[in-house]
Structure formats: structure tokens, C-alpha cells
Scaffold this motif. Structure first.
Motif: not given
Length: 164
Positions: A35-43, A143-153
């Protein structure tokens, strides 16, 4: 951190447009750019339907050993992402790497946010696994990218995820 993933990186993205397709083990897999670099984490407003990182992150953290499964079936290795796909509505992307191959994108079906079971898998257009040649999957990094922008692997060897 997600510094370097040497291997096949497939990104499971929810809600992005379809791109070109590749055939892998007889299955057609949708492939697209990230996706485009302009993705923003979701509320992060908990809904009780497990559609946000706030709701799914504790579950996925506790079940890290079950994120992937590998099955030898009809002369193939089937690499299953069923557990992650079932919690996809709280994820932005799932990156994975197998044995040092090139990065690819794998799209999962949308979340059914207007239904009682938004994480349901209809499997009409997307399957929760990838097919490889028998015995060819030796290791997988995720690696998971959560919809809040955090990651886990996590990293798995073949024996760690191989089903009996």
C-alpha cells in the motif's frame, strides 16, 4: 524490528486493490504492490468484534506458536496462515519470508465489518495457505503490522510448524 527479512516476503493486506496474479502450485495468488506510504494507523476504538489491534494483539501475542502451520499434502508443502487470517481485521499487513526468496504480496479477503462475524472466512476468493514443492519450506519468518502501526515478529523452523 523489521530490519532485514531475507526470504520470500508475502504481505497479506486487507482491502487493497487487486494487482497481477501468479500461479503457485496450481493456485492463483493475487500479487500487488505494498500500500502507498501514506497509510495511517487506524483509530483504536474497541468494538467487541475483534477488529482492532487493541483487541487482537493480546490474542496473537499469546498464540505466537500457532501463527503458522505446515502440512505435507498430496506431494506438496502447504503453508497455512489460517490463525492469522482469522484475526486479520486487527492487522494492517502480514509479512513473511520463506527460505530467502523475493518479496511478494498475498491479499486476503476483506473484513465483513457490517456483520456479526467480521473475521469470518468465506474462502470464496482467497485461501489461507500457499502451496510449495514437498519438503521445500525449511524456515519462515513472520512480521505482523497491526492496524495501530505496531509490529510483532516470529521465526519458525520446519519442525516447529509441521503438522503430524
Amino acid at each position: 524490528m523489521f530490519n532485514v527479512l531475507l526470504a520470500l516476503t508475502i504481505v497479506i493486506s486487507v482491502g487493497f486493490g487487486a494487482g497481477p496474479q501468479i500461479s503457485q502450485g496450481g493456485a492463483v495468488i493475487a500479487v500487488s504492490e505494498a500500500p502507498a506510504d501514506n497509510w495511517q494507523p487506524e483509530p483504536q476504538v474497541p468494538t467487541g468484534k475483534f477488529t482492532t489491534a487493541t483487541e487482537v494483539k493480546p490474542i496473537l501475542t499469546a498464540t505466537k506458536a500457532a501463527w503458522l502451520a505446515l502440512r505435507e499434502y498430496e506431494g506438496n508443502d502447504l503453508l497455512y496462515f489460517t490463525h492469522l487470517v482469522a484475526w486479520r481485521c486487527g492487522l494492517h499487513e502480514i509479512h513473511y519470508a520463506v527460505n530467502g526468496a523475493a518479496q511478494q504480496v498475498f491479499e486476503v479477503e476483506e473484513c465483513y465489518l457490517e456483520t456479526a462475524q467480521p473475521n469470518a472466512m468465506k474462502m470464496e476468493t482467497h485461501l489461507p495457505y500457499i502451496t510449495y514443492d514437498l519438503g521445500s519450506v525449511d524456515s519462515v519468518s513472520v512480521t505482523l503490522v497491526f492496524d495501530d502501526g505496531s509490529k510483532d515478529s516470529a521465526e519458525y523452523g520446519r519442525k516447529d510448524i509441521l503438522m503430524p
